[in-house]
Design a protein around this motif. Sequence first.
Motif, PDB file in Angstrom:
ATOM      1  N   PHE A  96     -15.740   4.517  18.769  1.00 36.24           N
ATOM      2  CA  PHE A  96     -15.905   5.867  19.324  1.00 36.24           C
ATOM      3  C   PHE A  96     -16.521   6.856  18.331  1.00 36.24           C
ATOM      4  CE2 PHE A  96     -12.613   4.291  22.291  1.00 36.24           C
ATOM      5  CZ  PHE A  96     -13.262   4.580  23.471  1.00 36.24           C
ATOM      6  N   THR A  97     -16.461   6.541  17.033  1.00 37.30           N
ATOM      7  CA  THR A  97     -17.032   7.473  16.046  1.00 37.30           C
ATOM      8  C   THR A  97     -18.338   6.978  15.444  1.00 37.30           C
ATOM      9  OG1 THR A  97     -15.772   6.463  14.230  1.00 37.30           O
ATOM     10  CG2 THR A  97     -14.729   8.282  15.440  1.00 37.30           C
ATOM     11  N   GLY A  98     -18.600   5.680  15.559  1.00 41.15           N
ATOM     12  CA  GLY A  98     -19.785   5.110  14.940  1.00 41.15           C
ATOM     13  C   GLY A  98     -19.594   4.786  13.474  1.00 41.15           C
ATOM     14  N   ALA A  99     -18.366   4.984  12.960  1.00 35.51           N
ATOM     15  CA  ALA A  99     -18.091   4.705  11.546  1.00 35.51           C
ATOM     16  C   ALA A  99     -17.962   3.207  11.327  1.00 35.51           C
ATOM     17  CB  ALA A  99     -16.810   5.417  11.122  1.00 35.51           C
ATOM     18  N   SER A 100     -18.034   2.812  10.079  1.00 38.57           N
ATOM     19  CA  SER A 100     -17.850   1.406   9.720  1.00 38.57           C
ATOM     20  C   SER A 100     -16.432   1.212   9.178  1.00 38.57           C
ATOM     21  CB  SER A 100     -18.870   0.995   8.650  1.00 38.57           C
ATOM     22  OG  SER A 100     -18.604   1.681   7.437  1.00 38.57           O
ATOM     23  N   PRO A 101     -15.929  -0.036   9.152  1.00 43.12           N
ATOM     24  CA  PRO A 101     -14.610  -0.280   8.554  1.00 43.12           C
ATOM     25  C   PRO A 101     -14.532   0.183   7.102  1.00 43.12           C
ATOM     26  CG  PRO A 101     -15.308  -2.181   9.838  1.00 43.12           C
ATOM     27  CD  PRO A 101     -16.467  -1.254   9.785  1.00 43.12           C
ATOM     28  N   ALA A 102     -15.665   0.171   6.377  1.00 42.52           N
ATOM     29  CA  ALA A 102     -15.661   0.620   4.980  1.00 42.52           C
ATOM     30  C   ALA A 102     -15.304   2.104   4.890  1.00 42.52           C
ATOM     31  CB  ALA A 102     -17.027   0.359   4.353  1.00 42.52           C
ATOM     32  N   THR A 103     -15.757   2.896   5.876  1.00 41.16           N
ATOM     33  CA  THR A 103     -15.425   4.325   5.905  1.00 41.16           C
ATOM     34  C   THR A 103     -13.926   4.519   6.055  1.00 41.16           C
ATOM     35  OG1 THR A 103     -17.584   4.817   6.901  1.00 41.16           O
ATOM     36  CG2 THR A 103     -15.873   6.502   7.082  1.00 41.16           C
ATOM     37  N   VAL A 104     -13.319   3.731   6.926  1.00 44.23           N
ATOM     38  CA  VAL A 104     -11.876   3.837   7.148  1.00 44.23           C
ATOM     39  C   VAL A 104     -11.119   3.429   5.890  1.00 44.23           C
ATOM     40  CG1 VAL A 104      -9.956   3.093   8.619  1.00 44.23           C
ATOM     41  CG2 VAL A 104     -12.230   3.357   9.600  1.00 44.23           C
ATOM     42  N   ARG A 105     -11.580   2.343   5.245  1.00 46.28           N
ATOM     43  CA  ARG A 105     -10.909   1.904   4.015  1.00 46.28           C
ATOM     44  C   ARG A 105     -11.034   2.975   2.918  1.00 46.28           C
ATOM     45  NH1 ARG A 105     -13.173  -3.135   5.552  1.00 46.28           N
ATOM     46  NH2 ARG A 105     -14.953  -2.842   4.133  1.00 46.28           N
ATOM     47  N   ARG A 106     -12.173   3.716   2.855  1.00 50.40           N
ATOM     48  CA  ARG A 106     -12.353   4.788   1.874  1.00 50.40           C
ATOM     49  C   ARG A 106     -11.326   5.889   2.098  1.00 50.40           C
ATOM     50  NH1 ARG A 106     -12.992   6.675  -2.961  1.00 50.40           N
ATOM     51  NH2 ARG A 106     -14.052   8.720  -3.070  1.00 50.40           N
ATOM     52  N   LEU A 107     -11.082   6.251   3.353  1.00 51.48           N
ATOM     53  CA  LEU A 107     -10.073   7.269   3.667  1.00 51.48           C
ATOM     54  C   LEU A 107      -8.670   6.776   3.310  1.00 51.48           C
ATOM     55  CD1 LEU A 107     -11.466   8.595   7.073  1.00 51.48           C
ATOM     56  CD2 LEU A 107     -11.396   9.826   4.895  1.00 51.48           C
ATOM     57  N   ARG A 108      -8.460   5.451   3.436  1.00 49.83           N
ATOM     58  CA  ARG A 108      -7.173   4.893   3.007  1.00 49.83           C
ATOM     59  C   ARG A 108      -7.001   5.061   1.506  1.00 49.83           C
ATOM     60  NH1 ARG A 108      -7.044  -1.382   2.672  1.00 49.83           N
ATOM     61  NH2 ARG A 108      -8.480  -0.713   1.019  1.00 49.83           N
ATOM     62  N   ASP A 109      -8.064   4.768   0.750  1.00 47.30           N
ATOM     63  CA  ASP A 109      -7.980   4.889  -0.695  1.00 47.30           C
ATOM     64  C   ASP A 109      -7.742   6.338  -1.126  1.00 47.30           C
ATOM     65  OD1 ASP A 109      -8.482   2.182  -0.767  1.00 47.30           O
ATOM     66  OD2 ASP A 109     -10.635   2.407  -1.174  1.00 47.30           O
ATOM     67  N   LEU A 110      -8.248   7.299  -0.331  1.00 52.42           N
ATOM     68  CA  LEU A 110      -8.052   8.720  -0.648  1.00 52.42           C
ATOM     69  C   LEU A 110      -6.664   9.208  -0.247  1.00 52.42           C
ATOM     70  CD1 LEU A 110     -11.557  10.086   0.441  1.00 52.42           C
ATOM     71  CD2 LEU A 110     -10.671   9.909  -1.913  1.00 52.42           C
ATOM     72  N   GLY A 111      -5.917   8.386   0.510  1.00 48.55           N
ATOM     73  CA  GLY A 111      -4.545   8.752   0.856  1.00 48.55           C
ATOM     74  C   GLY A 111      -4.394   9.470   2.184  1.00 48.55           C
ATOM     75  N   TYR A 112      -5.467   9.574   2.978  1.00 50.08           N
ATOM     76  CA  TYR A 112      -5.368  10.257   4.268  1.00 50.08           C
ATOM     77  C   TYR A 112      -5.002   9.310   5.411  1.00 50.08           C
ATOM     78  CZ  TYR A 112      -7.437  14.318   2.033  1.00 50.08           C
ATOM     79  OH  TYR A 112      -7.662  15.398   1.206  1.00 50.08           O
ATOM     80  N   VAL A 113      -5.275   8.027   5.241  1.00 49.61           N
ATOM     81  CA  VAL A 113      -5.077   7.046   6.312  1.00 49.61           C
ATOM     82  C   VAL A 113      -4.277   5.870   5.773  1.00 49.61           C
ATOM     83  CG1 VAL A 113      -6.242   5.384   7.835  1.00 49.61           C
ATOM     84  CG2 VAL A 113      -7.156   7.688   7.568  1.00 49.61           C
ATOM     85  N   GLU A 114      -3.387   5.393   6.575  1.00 50.40           N
ATOM     86  CA  GLU A 114      -2.645   4.173   6.249  1.00 50.40           C
ATOM     87  C   GLU A 114      -3.051   3.079   7.242  1.00 50.40           C
ATOM     88  OE1 GLU A 114       1.944   2.448   6.118  1.00 50.40           O
ATOM     89  OE2 GLU A 114       1.558   4.598   6.406  1.00 50.40           O
ATOM     90  N   LEU A 115      -3.338   1.887   6.741  1.00 49.31           N
ATOM     91  CA  LEU A 115      -3.743   0.765   7.593  1.00 49.31           C
ATOM     92  C   LEU A 115      -2.583  -0.208   7.741  1.00 49.31           C
ATOM     93  CD1 LEU A 115      -7.377   0.019   6.332  1.00 49.31           C
ATOM     94  CD2 LEU A 115      -6.646   1.411   8.266  1.00 49.31           C
ATOM     95  N   THR A 116      -2.235  -0.504   8.982  1.00 46.50           N
ATOM     96  CA  THR A 116      -1.167  -1.470   9.282  1.00 46.50           C
ATOM     97  C   THR A 116      -1.690  -2.456  10.333  1.00 46.50           C
ATOM     98  OG1 THR A 116      -0.243  -0.083  11.054  1.00 46.50           O
ATOM     99  CG2 THR A 116       0.642   0.227   8.838  1.00 46.50           C
ATOM    100  N   GLU A 117      -0.871  -3.454  10.632  1.00 38.27           N
ATOM    101  CA  GLU A 117      -1.235  -4.431  11.666  1.00 38.27           C
ATOM    102  C   GLU A 117      -0.288  -4.298  12.848  1.00 38.27           C
ATOM    103  OE1 GLU A 117      -1.600  -8.447  10.321  1.00 38.27           O
ATOM    104  OE2 GLU A 117      -3.700  -8.132   9.778  1.00 38.27           O
TER     105      GLU A 117
END
Length: 814
Positions: free
Chosen positions: A234-255
């Motif tokens: 829906f945003t056109g972003a790549s998984p790498a963008t999401v992982r970058r936000l995780r590294d910055l502490g804004y997003v947590e990735l779970t399963e």
Amino acid sequence: MVAKIAVSAATFAIDKPYSYWVPVGPALSPGMRVMVPFGRGNRHCEGMVLSLEEGSPEGLKPVAQVLDPEPVLDDTMLRLAGFLRERYFCTLYDAVRAMLPAGMGFRALERFSLTEDLSWQTATVRKAGAKAVLEHLQTLGGQADASHLRQLVPGEDAFREVMSYLVRKGWVHTQMDLRRRTADKAEQVAVLCSSVEEAMDYAAGRPKSAAMQRAVLELLCQLGTVSVKELCYFTGASPATVRRLRDLGYVELTEREVLRCHEIRPAQVDTDLVLNEEQAEAFRGLRAQMHSEVPGTALLYGVTGSGKTSVYLTLIRDCLEMGRTAMLLVPEIALTPQLLGILVAHFGDQVAVLHSSLPATERYDQWKRVRSGDAKVVVGTRSAVFAPCTDPGLIILDEEQEHSYKSENSPRYHAREVAMWRGLKQKALVLLGSATPSIETMYHAKEGHHRLYTLRQRYNRRALPQVEIVDMKEEVKDGNDSGFSYRLREAIRETADKGKQTILLLNRRGNSRALVCVDCRQAPECPRCTARLTYHSANERLMCHYCGFSRPVPERCDCGGPLKRVGTGTQKAQQELAELMPDLTSIRMDADTVSAVNTHEKILDRFKQEKIPVLIGTQMVAKGLDMPDVTLVGVLDGDLGLYTGDHRAAETTFNMLTQVVGRAGRGKDPGTAVVQTLVPEHEVLKLAARQDHEGFYELEIRLRQMQALPPFGDVVTVTFVGQEEPRLLRGAAKFRDSLIGCLAQPPYGGTPVTVLGPAPCPVPKINYNHRYRLTLRCRLDKPLRGLVAHLLREFARDGANRGINVFADVNGMD
């Protein structure tokens, strides 16, 4: 701790709970599967933990691996496995395997690796092919799967000999790994782990080059939790963008676990059920019985179209209001889609479906929904009786008389008996429903063992179909040698002209029963079986319906004579109808047309939605279908199953005719049925035409009593299968003599047992294997079951019977 374990590699002759000591490691509980060493070679195989107790590990092998993180069977289901083993002469693990979905099984993966002993490089390796295996292993880095090495040594026996030789020499080490056939599916989920204000401030301060990060954070601020796949879509972003936000502490990735269950389309029905007087009276009685301390078993006997399904739905709703779960079993997969749509319309996503046509992944996930308690209503075929429902309060077997509830493979259980066992142990009401109850069930109802509830009239007092019996001998005299009588042709045409639909039943698939030589009168037979090949016009081949052998249709017989088609199957019936009425469209539903793509549901939906005039099929069109526009039913060969060797032949014919006739006239318009037969004077056909189940029961029960057949006794068949016929007969005769000798001794002396055989089975040879059987007519009590089980074990242990398979079946089908 010492674990009692049912081992998958144990045959019936040596089947028992084996003791293993439990080393320190993952917690172990009854109902969990493990990998254990078994036999002299200590080959690893699956096992099911039955119990745990304190004890000494001295002399015991250790549990090698725990395969399940938590129990997959509870205590009740483990006790049910014991019941199946005793009642149906199967192993404990066969019973366990039947209870679990196929996707939960494990695939054995054998790996071989080189040891530190490299003396083989200079020593003489005497075993042919062994040196090549060692060199190949070294080339592959020192280890490989068995599948990579098999090509070096042709033949499974030769391969095993080579690998055993290398293991004994100490040059190779073997390891067995078990991998799940179906893995759990999970998806990655992004969760906003900062405050919305922080995330929005960060997003607002990002330059245009970081627009994707801003879009991701804005969407997460709105939704909080989104799968990474949808977030990127829906945003056109790549998984790498999401992982970058995780590294910055804004997003947590779970399963998050994903269930592979296709969406079920609810049927267009009125969810406000209105019961008529008969239905309401039956419901009140069944409800009181379901709420009692010992619900027991009940029979809902209602004519076709009397509204038994409405009673089922009302009972299920009441059961759910009690906080309990319900199961609804149907005999045919073809009935599942129609019933499933109705259940979903009433109970939504609380419904789960379990049957063998589902993909292994979906069946496993549906099983998990039931086990977790998310699904409280289970609908399915025979195997659904093992559904892991939490606190079942109602178990319904619709069309309980159907023989498809009896399994033909080990364990050879009957779903009705399993349901009654679960009902007794789990205090659930077992409801058997049918317009044509089995003789055994009706007998128990009349004797007071089951409660009897009766629906004598169709819903809204619609009339039962008018049945006409057509004598096909007279048709032949009049020059009509087709499969359609003049009366049936006329009825099909009249029905189509009115815009209504017709169902035609012929319980034989294929084109013609066989091809017969005009000169020598011989028919092509299967080289592997003692059975004639059936002609299939769709692929112009002769096929064996027992082993699957097929061959092209020969131009002439081996003697040189011409071949003539004899008999009629569903393919030929469809072709004849197209020739007689080319303007009428017809579709066919049998084992040849139903597939994973062209499912029962698609065929029935097409018949209903496109208003196709004629549906031709085998027994799968004979029961349970509710098609309001079907006003005509034609039975092309009413006496097809009347003269088989089974003692249930008359009952099967009566039930099938009564059920298929009941498919007509279920809407506003009255129904008609035309039954074609060569024996119109036969009493069973007359009773079926009158829909007179009471009359048929009185006729049949007297015959059963005279012959000590069910319900007055049991029929146990002990079948011997092997490729060497003389040795097979000697083994069967020895088994018979041992049985007769034991029956003459205490405590069996005086027990009325009739032993017949050994005699050839109805099909004496299948796939090169000869088949003989002993038949026991008796009351199979516990001591007699123990005797038969003992003789089966002793037969398997006798070296003279090597290569002969033997099994027992209780009240099975011929």
